[in-house]
Write an enzyme that holds these catalytic residues in place. Structure first.
Site, PDB file in Angstrom:
ATOM      1  N   ARG A  70       0.910  -1.257  -0.030  1.00  0.00           N
ATOM      2  CA  ARG A  70       0.059  -0.024   0.050  1.00  0.00           C
ATOM      3  C   ARG A  70       0.973   1.274   0.166  1.00  0.00           C
ATOM      4  O   ARG A  70       1.937   1.267   0.478  1.00  0.00           O
ATOM      5  CB  ARG A  70      -0.938  -0.049   1.274  1.00  0.00           C
ATOM      6  N   TYR A 198      -1.436  -3.470  -6.662  1.00  0.00           N
ATOM      7  CA  TYR A 198      -1.492  -4.338  -5.726  1.00  0.00           C
ATOM      8  C   TYR A 198      -2.716  -4.203  -4.618  1.00  0.00           C
ATOM      9  O   TYR A 198      -3.238  -3.035  -4.412  1.00  0.00           O
ATOM     10  CB  TYR A 198      -0.376  -3.541  -4.652  1.00  0.00           C
ATOM     11  N   LYS A 207      -9.659  -2.241   1.628  1.00  0.00           N
ATOM     12  CA  LYS A 207      -9.549  -1.108   2.315  1.00  0.00           C
ATOM     13  C   LYS A 207     -10.065   0.104   2.074  1.00  0.00           C
ATOM     14  O   LYS A 207     -10.708   0.945   2.962  1.00  0.00           O
ATOM     15  CB  LYS A 207      -7.986  -0.887   2.697  1.00  0.00           C
ATOM     16  N   HIS A 227     -10.500  -2.289  11.521  1.00  0.00           N
ATOM     17  CA  HIS A 227      -9.284  -3.148  10.880  1.00  0.00           C
ATOM     18  C   HIS A 227      -9.237  -4.422  11.786  1.00  0.00           C
ATOM     19  O   HIS A 227      -7.964  -4.295  12.671  1.00  0.00           O
ATOM     20  CB  HIS A 227      -8.263  -2.450  10.489  1.00  0.00           C
ATOM     21  N   SER A 249      -1.484  -3.676  10.098  1.00  0.00           N
ATOM     22  CA  SER A 249      -1.021  -4.849   9.123  1.00  0.00           C
ATOM     23  C   SER A 249       0.458  -5.307   9.401  1.00  0.00           C
ATOM     24  O   SER A 249       1.326  -4.887   9.878  1.00  0.00           O
ATOM     25  CB  SER A 249      -0.737  -3.726   7.906  1.00  0.00           C
ATOM     26  N   CYS A 251       0.733  -7.768  11.638  1.00  0.00           N
ATOM     27  CA  CYS A 251       1.171  -7.946  12.977  1.00  0.00           C
ATOM     28  C   CYS A 251       0.266  -9.013  13.649  1.00  0.00           C
ATOM     29  O   CYS A 251       0.138  -8.924  14.886  1.00  0.00           O
ATOM     30  CB  CYS A 251       0.638  -6.584  13.758  1.00  0.00           C
ATOM     31  N   ASP A 278      -9.264  -9.626   8.700  1.00  0.00           N
ATOM     32  CA  ASP A 278      -8.756  -8.401   8.371  1.00  0.00           C
ATOM     33  C   ASP A 278      -9.788  -7.303   8.740  1.00  0.00           C
ATOM     34  O   ASP A 278      -9.253  -6.268   9.175  1.00  0.00           O
ATOM     35  CB  ASP A 278      -8.515  -8.417   7.040  1.00  0.00           C
ATOM     36  N   ARG A 366       2.013 -12.308  -0.678  1.00  0.00           N
ATOM     37  CA  ARG A 366       0.597 -12.593  -0.194  1.00  0.00           C
ATOM     38  C   ARG A 366      -0.096 -13.692  -0.916  1.00  0.00           C
ATOM     39  O   ARG A 366       0.475 -14.320  -2.063  1.00  0.00           O
ATOM     40  CB  ARG A 366      -0.389 -11.378  -0.361  1.00  0.00           C
ATOM     41  N   ASN A 493      -0.785 -17.986  22.020  1.00  0.00           N
ATOM     42  CA  ASN A 493      -1.544 -17.092  22.403  1.00  0.00           C
ATOM     43  C   ASN A 493      -3.086 -17.293  23.052  1.00  0.00           C
ATOM     44  O   ASN A 493      -3.624 -16.636  23.690  1.00  0.00           O
ATOM     45  CB  ASN A 493      -1.742 -16.152  21.168  1.00  0.00           C
TER      46      ASN A 493
HETATM   47  P1  GTP Z   1      -2.367  -7.780   7.071  1.00  0.00           P
HETATM   48  O1  GTP Z   1      -2.975  -8.785   6.258  1.00  0.00           O
HETATM   49  O2  GTP Z   1      -1.243  -7.117   6.653  1.00  0.00           O
HETATM   50  O3  GTP Z   1      -3.528  -6.920   7.788  1.00  0.00           O
HETATM   51  O4  GTP Z   1      -1.661  -8.539   8.313  1.00  0.00           O
HETATM   52  P2  GTP Z   1      -2.287  -9.306   9.782  1.00  0.00           P
HETATM   53  O5  GTP Z   1      -2.300  -8.586  10.836  1.00  0.00           O
HETATM   54  O6  GTP Z   1      -3.010 -10.674   9.216  1.00  0.00           O
HETATM   55  O7  GTP Z   1      -0.672 -10.257  10.216  1.00  0.00           O
HETATM   56  P3  GTP Z   1      -0.361 -11.849   9.888  1.00  0.00           P
HETATM   57  O8  GTP Z   1      -1.074 -12.846  10.798  1.00  0.00           O
HETATM   58  O9  GTP Z   1      -0.343 -12.343   8.594  1.00  0.00           O
HETATM   59  O10 GTP Z   1       1.094 -11.876  10.637  1.00  0.00           O
HETATM   60  C1  GTP Z   1       2.228 -11.192   9.874  1.00  0.00           C
HETATM   61  C2  GTP Z   1       3.622 -11.573  10.419  1.00  0.00           C
HETATM   62  O11 GTP Z   1       3.690 -11.664  11.900  1.00  0.00           O
HETATM   63  C3  GTP Z   1       3.954 -13.026   9.936  1.00  0.00           C
HETATM   64  O12 GTP Z   1       5.042 -13.128   9.630  1.00  0.00           O
HETATM   65  C4  GTP Z   1       3.573 -13.916  11.196  1.00  0.00           C
HETATM   66  O13 GTP Z   1       4.559 -14.852  11.091  1.00  0.00           O
HETATM   67  C5  GTP Z   1       3.943 -12.795  12.371  1.00  0.00           C
HETATM   68  N1  GTP Z   1       3.359 -13.191  13.732  1.00  0.00           N
HETATM   69  C6  GTP Z   1       1.863 -13.474  13.663  1.00  0.00           C
HETATM   70  N2  GTP Z   1       1.599 -13.672  14.881  1.00  0.00           N
HETATM   71  C7  GTP Z   1       2.633 -13.585  15.603  1.00  0.00           C
HETATM   72  C8  GTP Z   1       2.822 -13.923  17.148  1.00  0.00           C
HETATM   73  O14 GTP Z   1       2.067 -14.557  17.924  1.00  0.00           O
HETATM   74  N3  GTP Z   1       4.380 -13.860  17.440  1.00  0.00           N
HETATM   75  C9  GTP Z   1       5.109 -13.364  16.515  1.00  0.00           C
HETATM   76  N4  GTP Z   1       6.549 -13.386  17.059  1.00  0.00           N
HETATM   77  N5  GTP Z   1       4.939 -13.372  15.153  1.00  0.00           N
HETATM   78  C10 GTP Z   1       3.758 -13.436  14.895  1.00  0.00           C
HETATM   79  C1  SPV Z   2      -3.019  -4.653   5.180  1.00  0.00           C
HETATM   80  O1  SPV Z   2      -1.949  -3.994   4.719  1.00  0.00           O
HETATM   81  O2  SPV Z   2      -3.553  -4.458   6.268  1.00  0.00           O
HETATM   82  C2  SPV Z   2      -3.656  -5.625   4.554  1.00  0.00           C
HETATM   83  C3  SPV Z   2      -3.152  -6.143   3.106  1.00  0.00           C
HETATM   84  O3  SPV Z   2      -4.433  -6.269   4.755  1.00  0.00           O
HETATM   85  S1  SPV Z   2      -3.872  -4.793   1.987  1.00  0.00           S
HETATM   86  O4  SPV Z   2      -5.173  -5.291   1.315  1.00  0.00           O
HETATM   87  O5  SPV Z   2      -2.795  -4.344   1.029  1.00  0.00           O
HETATM   88  O6  SPV Z   2      -4.499  -3.672   2.689  1.00  0.00           O
HETATM   89 MN    MN Z   3      -4.860  -5.593   6.983  1.00  0.00          MN
END
Ligand code: GTP
Ligand code: SPV
Ligand code: MN
Length: 589
Positions: A70, A198, A207, A227, A249, A251, A278, A366, A493
């Site tokens: 983004r 993207y 979004k 979000h 994002s 996280c 999401d 992704r 968790n």
């Molecule tokens: P968006 O799609 O961008 O909104 O991201 P999201 O919030 O869904 O994040 P996602 O669950 O895809 O995790 C992003 C990164 O954080 C990945 O590389 C995961 O492996 C890492 N991650 C997720 N949960 C944990 C956790 O509990 N501990 C740690 N250390 N890393 C984590």
């Molecule tokens: C984020 O960036 O929070 C995502 C991927 O979930 S996007 O669709 O690019 O916003």
């Molecule tokens: Mn997101």
């Protein structure tokens, strides 16, 4: 076309007159249409087929190397009054923004097809769902929208009944970062996006519509567009608690939404049900509780780090019929990223893999996949009226200070916890990674109006008769002196969620502190975890001088939203700052 679809047809004709595509194709959302799009993209090289034995129905898309995330610095909210967009958004006057965008769109689809993509955000029969139409010249966007939304005939029929829809005009343009803008016109319920293919810039239902435009609509109509993931936790007694969690994002939302319980928990009968990963739309129901729906129909998830150890559910989900974007490739045509077995043969740009060129898969690579393929997809995920929330959780990447978990003492405190959220930046947006920034409710890039008004809207749900969820803050990302994570995270968790549920059910007392309620000694179940005593202590310790500095910073950062900052939030910040000062004095005495 007649009746309520006439307005749609008029707008499609206007857009076609501007962008001058060779053809206009109205999408019906059928399997045959999807297969034909894929066939064309395989022929043009926009998609590569993956190994059909290991990944049937899966494809790889390599984006333009400058177009992988983004672009927050090129994203605008164009309200008539500048203050309505707030200091949290880039702003242009609507007329100027339209002129700028229309100049870019002028003739930009020459020789291409303009796809008309009717879609519904939310279950097609849900009163909480909202429709939109995206006009785009990208077949990749169409294919992704078909996975991510309820796209096609049923959505068009709903638009025909309701008449109201969000208008989104999109072109990949020249994919030139100098000619790339994402503009929102919340007062007109419209979006114009140019120059990027993207996800968050181009899949306008996500979004742009479901957060920026929807947050604006939600404020006017008395609901919230957030979000947040939505997950159902079934306890051994058979009760299911639904939890919504806002993490910025990359996280951890997808991971928490698909959590696999640790061994002992599985044996005891704990189950986890995925509702959304999401975006969450929520509103009060007749019984005073908040009810939530996931407006999306698929996952657009971060690939790197998704492994058999961290998220086997996600791996199972993407084993077939998935689109991968900017991942690496093995010699036998399997998608690859860090965390998977095997080795990359080609990097995300298609070059023979050479570590000197950086990571094999792009850090923001992704997968796009239908939610129905998720083994833990909740039987209630598509309930028209949503699921009732027991808890709302905020959290971000905080290497220091913030404890593993804390609970807000009431709704006002919870809103402050959300408003005070901070997190280190990630590869999901263009720019520096690992910089700590304030990201209220994980909505800094997505709130479609002034944050001061947004905080006031959050506070307004505290009404007589409301049975609001408890509010918590978590931090999975505390680090030790060597920069290693203190907490194992992922499946473990659930230990933290178990404590939250016990608090919701009134079964544990917790420990009151000036910053919130923390688990009392032994309330968090850590048995079976290889966690050194020092880490256990550190994760739930309270650094009073550190917190006093944090509260001062929160107070200062919130003043950016004056004069629209609700006084109630300011007083809450002052209450906690005073309690910390008293605790510091007591410690000194
Ligand atoms: P968006 O799609 O961008 O909104 O991201 P999201 O919030 O869904 O994040 P996602 O669950 O895809 O995790 C992003 C990164 O954080 C990945 O590389 C995961 O492996 C890492 N991650 C997720 N949960 C944990 C956790 O509990 N501990 C740690 N250390 N890393 C984590
Ligand atoms: C984020 O960036 O929070 C995502 C991927 O979930 S996007 O669709 O690019 O916003
Ligand atoms: Mn997101």
């Amino acid at each position: 076309m007649t009746g309520k679809l006439a307005a749609l047809e008029r707008w499609v004709n206007e857009a076609a007159a501007l962008a001058r595509p060779a053809r206009v194709h109205w999408c019906d959302g059928s399997d045959a249409e999807y297969r034909e799009l894929v066939r064309q993209m395989l022929a043009s090289g926009e998609l590569l087929g993956l190994n059909p034995d290991t990944h049937p129905g899966c494809y790889l898309h390599r984006s333009h190397p400058s177009d992988v995330a983004r672009v927050e610095h090129l994203t605008y909210v164009c309200t008539r009054e500048r203050d309505d967009a707030g200091p949290n958004n880039h702003w242009l006057p609507p007329a100027e923004a339209h002129a700028k965008m229309d100049a870019l769109f002028d003739g930009c689809m020459a020789g291409r097809t303009m796809y008309v993509v009717p879609y519904c955000m939310g279950p097609i029969d849900s009163p909480l769902a909202r429709c939109g139409v995206e006009l785009t010249d990208s077949p990749y966007v169409v294919a992704n929208m078909r996975i991510m939304t309820r796209m096609g005939e049923a959505a068009l029929a709903r638009i025909g009944r309701e008449g109201r829809f969000v208008k989104g005009l999109h072109s990949i343009g020249e994919l030139d970062p100098e000619r790339r803008f994402i503009m929102h016109f919340p007062e007109e319920l419209s979006i114009k996006s140019y120059g990027s293919g993207y996800g968050g810039n181009a899949l306008l239902g996500k979004k742009c519509h479901a957060l920026r435009i929807a947050s604006w609509q939600a404020r006017a109509e008395g609901w919230l567009a957030e979000h947040m993931l939505i997950v159902g936790i079934e306890t051994p007694r058979g009760d299911t608690h639904y939890i919504a969690a806002a993490f910025p994002s990359a996280c951890g939302k997808t991971n928490l939404a698909m959590l696999i319980p640790p061994e002992g928990y599985r044996r005891d009968g704990w189950k986890v049900w995925t509702v959304g990963d999401d975006i969450c739309w929520m509103r009060p129901g007749a019984d005073g509780r908040l009810y939530a729906i996931n407006p999306e129909a698929g996952f657009f998830g971060v690939a790197p780090g998704t492994s058999a150890a961290s998220n086997p559910n996600a791996l199972a989900t993407v084993a077939h019929d998935a689109i991968f974007t900017n991942v690496a490739l093995t010699a036998d045509g399997r998608p690859w990223w860090d965390g998977l077995p095997g080795a990359p043969a080609f990097d995300w740009q298609g070059r023979p893999y050479d570590p000197a060129n950086g990571p094999a898969a792009h850090p923001n690579s992704r997968f796009t996949v239908s939610a129905r393929q998720c083994p833990t997809w909740s039987p209630h995920a598509e309930d028209a009226l949503g699921v009732p929330l027991s808890a709302i959780v905020f959290g971000g990447r905080r290497p220091a200070l913030l404890p593993l978990v804390m609970e807000a003492r009431d709704w006002t405190h919870g809103v402050l916890m959300g408003a005070a959220m901070g997190s280190e930046t990630t590869a999901a947006a263009t720019g520096a990674v690992g910089v700590l920034r304030r990201d209220p409710m994980a909505m800094k890039p997505f709130c479609g109006y002034h944050y001061g008004d947004y905080f006031a809207h959050w506070l307004s749900f505290d009404q007589p008769g409301a049975k609001l969820p408890k509010v918590f803050h978590v931090n999975w990302f505390r680090k030790d002196a060597e920069g290693k994570y203190l907490w194992p995270g992922f499946g473990d968790n659930l230990r933290v969620l178990e404590w939250m549920i016990a608090r919701v059910e009134g079964r544990l007392r917790g420990r009151e502190t000036p910053v919130g309620i923390l688990p009392a000694a032994d309330e968090l179940k850590l048995d079976g975890l290889d966690l050194p005593p020092a880490a256990r202590h550190e994760l739930l310790a309270l650094d009073i001088p550190g917190w006093r500095a944090e509260l001062a910073a929160i107070g200062q950062d919130l003043e950016a939203y004056a004069p629209r900052l609700p006084d109630r939030l300011r007083r809450e910040q002052q209450r906690i700052a005073a309690a910390l000062a008293a605790a510091a004095a007591a410690q000194a005495a």
